[in-house]
Design an enzyme around this catalytic site. Structure first.
Site, PDB file in Angstrom:
ATOM      1  N   GLY A   1      36.200  46.793  46.988  1.00 54.66           N
ATOM      2  CA  GLY A   1      34.844  46.394  46.621  1.00 54.66           C
ATOM      3  C   GLY A   1      34.410  46.873  45.250  1.00 54.66           C
ATOM      4  O   GLY A   1      33.212  46.945  44.967  1.00 54.66           O
ATOM      5  N   SER A   2      35.377  47.157  44.362  1.00 52.91           N
ATOM      6  CA  SER A   2      34.960  47.611  43.027  1.00 52.91           C
ATOM      7  C   SER A   2      34.253  46.495  42.267  1.00 52.91           C
ATOM      8  O   SER A   2      33.335  46.764  41.477  1.00 52.91           O
ATOM      9  CB  SER A   2      36.151  48.149  42.232  1.00 52.91           C
ATOM     10  OG  SER A   2      37.039  47.115  41.878  1.00 52.91           O
ATOM     11  N   ASN A   3      34.643  45.250  42.491  1.00 50.90           N
ATOM     12  CA  ASN A   3      33.934  44.135  41.840  1.00 50.90           C
ATOM     13  C   ASN A   3      32.535  43.959  42.425  1.00 50.90           C
ATOM     14  O   ASN A   3      31.591  43.662  41.702  1.00 50.90           O
ATOM     15  CB  ASN A   3      34.736  42.847  41.980  1.00 50.90           C
ATOM     16  CG  ASN A   3      35.856  42.779  40.965  1.00 50.90           C
ATOM     17  OD1 ASN A   3      35.615  42.545  39.785  1.00 50.90           O
ATOM     18  ND2 ASN A   3      37.080  43.022  41.410  1.00 50.90           N
TER      19      ASN A   3
ATOM     20  N   MET B   1      40.190  38.049  50.862  1.00 51.15           N
ATOM     21  CA  MET B   1      41.598  37.684  50.925  1.00 51.15           C
ATOM     22  C   MET B   1      41.903  36.621  51.986  1.00 51.15           C
ATOM     23  O   MET B   1      42.993  36.594  52.562  1.00 51.15           O
ATOM     24  CB  MET B   1      42.459  38.941  51.163  1.00 51.15           C
ATOM     25  CG  MET B   1      42.223  40.037  50.144  1.00 51.15           C
ATOM     26  SD  MET B   1      42.276  39.484  48.421  1.00 51.15           S
ATOM     27  CE  MET B   1      44.035  39.431  48.165  1.00 51.15           C
TER      28      MET B   1
ATOM     29  N   ASN C   1      34.679  32.872  42.635  1.00 51.11           N
ATOM     30  CA  ASN C   1      35.772  33.759  43.026  1.00 51.11           C
ATOM     31  C   ASN C   1      36.297  34.452  41.779  1.00 51.11           C
ATOM     32  O   ASN C   1      36.265  33.887  40.686  1.00 51.11           O
ATOM     33  CB  ASN C   1      36.896  32.936  43.665  1.00 51.11           C
ATOM     34  CG  ASN C   1      38.073  33.796  44.097  1.00 51.11           C
ATOM     35  OD1 ASN C   1      37.893  34.825  44.761  1.00 51.11           O
ATOM     36  ND2 ASN C   1      39.282  33.402  43.725  1.00 51.11           N
TER      37      ASN C   1
ATOM     38  N   HIS D   1      39.764  36.180  40.194  1.00 46.06           N
ATOM     39  CA  HIS D   1      41.213  36.158  40.417  1.00 46.06           C
ATOM     40  C   HIS D   1      41.912  36.928  39.287  1.00 46.06           C
ATOM     41  O   HIS D   1      41.565  36.751  38.116  1.00 46.06           O
ATOM     42  CB  HIS D   1      41.698  34.705  40.448  1.00 46.06           C
ATOM     43  CG  HIS D   1      43.156  34.584  40.719  1.00 46.06           C
ATOM     44  ND1 HIS D   1      43.703  34.747  41.979  1.00 46.06           N
ATOM     45  CD2 HIS D   1      44.196  34.346  39.889  1.00 46.06           C
ATOM     46  CE1 HIS D   1      45.012  34.607  41.912  1.00 46.06           C
ATOM     47  NE2 HIS D   1      45.341  34.370  40.662  1.00 46.06           N
TER      48      HIS D   1
HETATM   49  C1  GRF Z   1      40.516  41.910  42.417  1.00 46.96           C
HETATM   50  O1  GRF Z   1      41.569  42.269  41.577  1.00 46.96           O
HETATM   51  C2  GRF Z   1      40.324  40.422  42.453  1.00 46.96           C
HETATM   52  O2  GRF Z   1      40.737  39.786  41.293  1.00 46.96           O
HETATM   53  C3  GRF Z   1      41.195  40.014  43.607  1.00 46.96           C
HETATM   54  O3  GRF Z   1      41.081  41.035  44.543  1.00 46.96           O
HETATM   55  C4  GRF Z   1      40.798  42.248  43.860  1.00 46.96           C
HETATM   56  C5  GRF Z   1      39.616  42.890  44.540  1.00 46.96           C
HETATM   57  O4  GRF Z   1      39.385  44.180  44.069  1.00 46.96           O
HETATM   58  N1  GRF Z   1      40.785  38.715  44.115  1.00 46.96           N
HETATM   59  P1  GRF Z   1      38.121  45.010  44.512  1.00 46.96           P
HETATM   60  O5  GRF Z   1      38.097  45.031  46.033  1.00 46.96           O
HETATM   61  O6  GRF Z   1      36.906  44.343  43.958  1.00 46.96           O
HETATM   62  O7  GRF Z   1      38.315  46.367  43.932  1.00 46.96           O
END
Ligand code: GRF
Length: 212
Positions: free
Chosen positions: A36-38, A114, A131, A133
């Site tokens: 969940g870092s994004n 995922m 999304n 990627h």
């Molecule tokens: C990210 O690298 C994104 O591009 C991919 O999954 C990863 C998720 O990372 N789809 P996080 O959970 O947001 O750290």
């Protein structure tokens, strides 16, 4: 040995921020399956006033993931939807749509979700699902994008934010950022550097939605 510059600027120009208060915040629903870092990058951009939005709900499909802790830190409600409780992907997506609609979500952010989505979700939020990627699409679609980039020995890879379509990792591209591949990169080191750029371009891409 001379150290290499590993952070690269985004390929896009900075997008001007709409002044907070000009319009009501865009209501987001975030979907995540892992760290969940994004998701946190979006929450932080909102907290810092760089993004005029509100995360109404975090939907996750795995228990005890780090994204839940991050949501709690920002006071964001979480909903766990276990795919094993739904006989088909469509039924899972119907539950997702119900959760998003119950939270008045206007724009859906798949931040490391995922699972492949179905027409059910796409029909409920047409052109309103984005999304992130970890490659420069259309290169290296699918779940092993970083390993694919290393195997192809490309010198530059990166990340892409795009609109979600039924075909995986194939919808219209919103924002991209480039990241160099270093000679001694592993999947882990390359992913870590790609994530620095992901955390910049995901809020930028959502900002586009706040202006439409
Ligand atoms: C990210 O690298 C994104 O591009 C991919 O999954 C990863 C998720 O990372 N789809 P996080 O959970 O947001 O750290």
């Amino acid at each position: 040995m001379q150290s290499l510059q590993i952070d690269t600027p985004s390929l896009v120009s900075p997008i001007p921020t709409v002044a907070i208060g000009d319009r009501s915040p865009l209501i987001l629903g975030v979907m995540a399956s892992g760290s969940g870092s994004n998701f946190e990058a979006v929450a932080l951009a909102i907290e810092n006033g760089r993004l005029n939005a509100k995360i109404a709900v975090l939907i996750h499909n795995k228990p005890e993931i780090k994204a839940i802790d991050r949501a709690q830190h920002y006071g964001i409600p979480t909903v766990f939807l276990d795919r094993r409780n739904y006989p088909t992907r469509e039924e899972l997506d119907r539950a997702i749509v119900g959760t998003l609609q119950a939270h008045q979500v206007e724009c859906v952010v798949m931040a490391g979700w995922m699972l492949v989505v179905t027409q059910v979700l796409i029909d409920a939020f047409p052109d309103r699902i984005i999304n992130i990627h970890p490659s420069l699409l259309p290169s290296f679609r699918g779940i092993h994008a970083i390993e694919q980039a290393l195997a192809a020995r490309v010198k530059i890879t990166g990340c892409t934010v795009h609109l979600v379509s039924l075909e995986v990792d194939a919808g219209p591209i919103l924002v991209q950022a480039a990241v160099p591949v270093l000679p001694d990169d592993t999947a882990e080191t390359l992913h870590a550097r790609i994530q620095i750029q992901e955390h910049l371009i995901l809020p930028q891409a959502i900002e586009i939605f706040t202006r439409t």
